[in-house]
Design a protein around this motif. Structure first.
Motif, PDB file in Angstrom:
ATOM      1  N   ARG A 146      -7.596  -1.520  -5.719  1.00  9.36           N
ATOM      2  CA  ARG A 146      -6.723  -0.344  -5.655  1.00  9.36           C
ATOM      3  C   ARG A 146      -5.299  -0.744  -5.301  1.00  9.36           C
ATOM      4  O   ARG A 146      -4.332  -0.221  -5.884  1.00  9.36           O
ATOM      5  N   ILE A 147      -5.152  -1.680  -4.376  1.00 13.71           N
ATOM      6  CA  ILE A 147      -3.815  -2.118  -3.970  1.00 13.71           C
ATOM      7  C   ILE A 147      -3.058  -2.721  -5.152  1.00 13.71           C
ATOM      8  O   ILE A 147      -1.891  -2.377  -5.407  1.00 13.71           O
ATOM      9  N   VAL A 148      -3.705  -3.619  -5.881  1.00 13.96           N
ATOM     10  CA  VAL A 148      -3.045  -4.256  -7.029  1.00 13.96           C
ATOM     11  C   VAL A 148      -2.730  -3.224  -8.103  1.00 13.96           C
ATOM     12  O   VAL A 148      -1.623  -3.204  -8.668  1.00 13.96           O
ATOM     13  N   LYS A 149      -3.686  -2.371  -8.388  1.00 11.14           N
ATOM     14  CA  LYS A 149      -3.513  -1.337  -9.422  1.00 11.14           C
ATOM     15  C   LYS A 149      -2.324  -0.439  -9.099  1.00 11.14           C
ATOM     16  O   LYS A 149      -1.463  -0.195  -9.952  1.00 11.14           O
ATOM     17  N   LEU A 159       0.816  -1.210   0.000  1.00 12.54           N
ATOM     18  CA  LEU A 159       0.000   0.000   0.000  1.00 12.54           C
ATOM     19  C   LEU A 159       0.855   1.268   0.000  1.00 12.54           C
ATOM     20  O   LEU A 159       1.835   1.361   0.735  1.00 12.54           O
ATOM     21  N   ARG A 160       0.466   2.223  -0.814  1.00 16.80           N
ATOM     22  CA  ARG A 160       1.116   3.527  -0.749  1.00 16.80           C
ATOM     23  C   ARG A 160       0.772   4.198   0.585  1.00 16.80           C
ATOM     24  O   ARG A 160      -0.386   4.143   1.020  1.00 16.80           O
ATOM     25  N   PRO A 161       1.721   4.864   1.235  1.00 20.37           N
ATOM     26  CA  PRO A 161       1.397   5.568   2.477  1.00 20.37           C
ATOM     27  C   PRO A 161       0.239   6.551   2.324  1.00 20.37           C
ATOM     28  O   PRO A 161      -0.619   6.647   3.217  1.00 20.37           O
ATOM     29  N   GLN A 162       0.193   7.259   1.203  1.00 21.74           N
ATOM     30  CA  GLN A 162      -0.899   8.207   1.005  1.00 21.74           C
ATOM     31  C   GLN A 162      -2.240   7.486   0.861  1.00 21.74           C
ATOM     32  O   GLN A 162      -3.264   7.957   1.360  1.00 21.74           O
ATOM     33  N   ARG A 174      -2.767  -2.537 -18.527  1.00 20.67           N
ATOM     34  CA  ARG A 174      -2.664  -1.067 -18.469  1.00 20.67           C
ATOM     35  C   ARG A 174      -1.231  -0.587 -18.349  1.00 20.67           C
ATOM     36  O   ARG A 174      -0.852   0.414 -18.955  1.00 20.67           O
ATOM     37  N   THR A 175      -0.427  -1.272 -17.539  1.00 20.06           N
ATOM     38  CA  THR A 175       0.904  -0.765 -17.197  1.00 20.06           C
ATOM     39  C   THR A 175       2.032  -1.387 -18.003  1.00 20.06           C
ATOM     40  O   THR A 175       3.129  -0.822 -18.067  1.00 20.06           O
ATOM     41  N   GLY A 176       1.798  -2.561 -18.576  1.00 14.81           N
ATOM     42  CA  GLY A 176       2.873  -3.276 -19.252  1.00 14.81           C
ATOM     43  C   GLY A 176       3.713  -4.124 -18.323  1.00 14.81           C
ATOM     44  O   GLY A 176       4.625  -4.825 -18.763  1.00 14.81           O
ATOM     45  N   VAL A 177       3.435  -4.064 -17.005  1.00 13.76           N
ATOM     46  CA  VAL A 177       4.110  -4.929 -16.035  1.00 13.76           C
ATOM     47  C   VAL A 177       3.328  -6.232 -15.931  1.00 13.76           C
ATOM     48  O   VAL A 177       2.114  -6.215 -15.707  1.00 13.76           O
ATOM     49  N   ASP A 181       3.307   1.552  -9.528  1.00 13.70           N
ATOM     50  CA  ASP A 181       4.576   1.895  -8.874  1.00 13.70           C
ATOM     51  C   ASP A 181       5.726   1.073  -9.453  1.00 13.70           C
ATOM     52  O   ASP A 181       6.829   1.585  -9.663  1.00 13.70           O
ATOM     53  N   ASP A 182       5.473  -0.199  -9.713  1.00 15.27           N
ATOM     54  CA  ASP A 182       6.510  -1.034 -10.321  1.00 15.27           C
ATOM     55  C   ASP A 182       6.862  -0.540 -11.717  1.00 15.27           C
ATOM     56  O   ASP A 182       8.035  -0.508 -12.097  1.00 15.27           O
ATOM     57  N   ALA A 183       5.852  -0.163 -12.484  1.00 13.92           N
ATOM     58  CA  ALA A 183       6.100   0.339 -13.838  1.00 13.92           C
ATOM     59  C   ALA A 183       7.007   1.561 -13.812  1.00 13.92           C
ATOM     60  O   ALA A 183       7.894   1.715 -14.657  1.00 13.92           O
TER      61      ALA A 183
END
Length: 351
Positions: free
Chosen positions: A86-89, A29-32, A136-139, A94-96
């Motif tokens: 949301r977590i997976v997305k 999870l992102r802190p925000q 969506r991300t290519g990852v 972030d990885d991308a």
């Protein structure tokens, strides 16, 4: 750490193609996002999830309890399908942004099952979003179903049977079966039946081992669970003969430097025996583990290696080993390995 440092010191590490093989679902999870969820649900978070500092804990039962309490506080916010997606997305996004080509994210769906209708819907939500996020991300986002050492081993068998139904090597499929949480709890033998079920379906055995326990813990996992990768495995370096055997068997190491320091295994990153592992020709990957709690994402681990004296050529080799350690298709691996070579051909000021 940040891009200013890595651009000044060498090629941009966020553009280095790599695989991310040890990332926990809620821990990503992102802190925000955590703050947003807490505000929306009017839940008060503990101070150590709000102070923007990495956890620093002793490597004992008390330290693990404090870690688990913080993780559980974050997990208490994940109680609906929208949050799970949301977590997976966001993990894929972030990885991308950090050059990751392959993300193998691990989850115990029993933690979220009560809120979405059971363990099967919980896993299917994550798999569906992993497939969409990949497009969506290519990852390439694949999933590892991980049992918990804090639950009865019979629960692990249930999870193994569930994971078998979704086995594959493509984005949005289950590629492996893991075992997480405090590795000092129980013996690997207790979980052997679950791992046998998973391996029979072609799932890779990917248990944690060799972080909080030393070489004997690694031997226990190797004897009973048949892993092709070790979650951490770092303390196998304390037994040269064991390390030599693991390298000869091509057992890969999911190295998580920030985790090692935050959980008190090593006092600072300089003590993490990454150089020893690298020089032994071990298959290693660098991973963020639980960036929400350790405040250190994927590229930060490569920056840590750079600060420890690894050259761009050596960092590229670590990236290659991470790709080779992944469960992606041979076609994908060949493409990404060629992209690593291309990264090295670019001058530092342009990379």
């Amino acid at each position: 750490m940040g891009n200013n440092l890595n651009q000044q010191s060498g090629r941009d590490l966020s553009k280095l193609p790599k695989a991310h093989l040890h990332l926990h679902f809620t821990g990503s999870l992102r802190p925000q996002s955590l703050t947003d969820l807490a505000q929306a649900k009017q839940i008060r978070l503990p101070a150590n999830l709000l102070d923007h500092h990495p956890l620093r804990l002793p490597a004992d039962r008390r330290g693990w309890f404090r870690f688990q309490r913080a993780y559980d506080a974050a997990r208490a916010l994940v109680r609906d399908e929208e949050t799970m997606r949301r977590i997976v997305k966001e993990a894929a996004e972030d990885d991308a942004a950090e050059g990751s080509k392959r993300l193998e994210i691990q989850v115990d769906p029993t933690s979220y099952a009560p809120f979405v209708g059971g363990i099967t819907p919980a896993l299917e939500i994550i798999l569906d979003e992993a497939k969409q996020a990949s497009a969506r991300t290519g990852v390439e986002v694949a999933v590892i179903v991980a049992a918990s050492r804090m639950q009865h081993p019979l629960n692990a068998r249930t999870l193994a049977r569930l994971a078998r139904q979704y086995a594959g090597d493509q984005p949005g499929e289950v590629v492996g079966f893991g075992l997480s949480n405090d590795e000092r709890n129980g013996n690997a033998l207790d979980w052997e039946p679950a791992f046998r079920l998973a391996r029979q379906a072609g799932l890779a055995a990917l248990p944690h081992g060799g972080e909080l326990r030393g070489p004997n813990g690694v031997k226990d996992v190797m004897k009973h669970l048949g892993p092709i990768r070790l979650g951490h495995g770092i303390r196998a370096t304390e037994d040269p003969r064991l390390l030599e055997e693991l390298v000869a068997r091509d057992v890969a190491f999911e190295v998580c430097p920030a985790s090692n320091v935050s959980l008190g295994v090593f006092s600072d990153a300089k003590q993490v025996p990454l150089r020893q592992l690298y020089d032994s020709d071990a298959l290693i990957s660098l991973n963020a583990d639980d960036p929400l709690l350790f405040r250190s994402r994927l590229v930060d681990q490569y920056e840590t290696a750079r600060e420890l004296g690894f050259s761009d050529e050596e960092l590229a080799e670590i990236a290659r080993r991470s790709i080779k350690s992944s469960l992606a298709s041979d076609t994908s691996k060949r493409q990404w390995l060629a992209e690593v070579d291309q990264w090295l051909l670019t001058s530092p000021k342009d990379a």
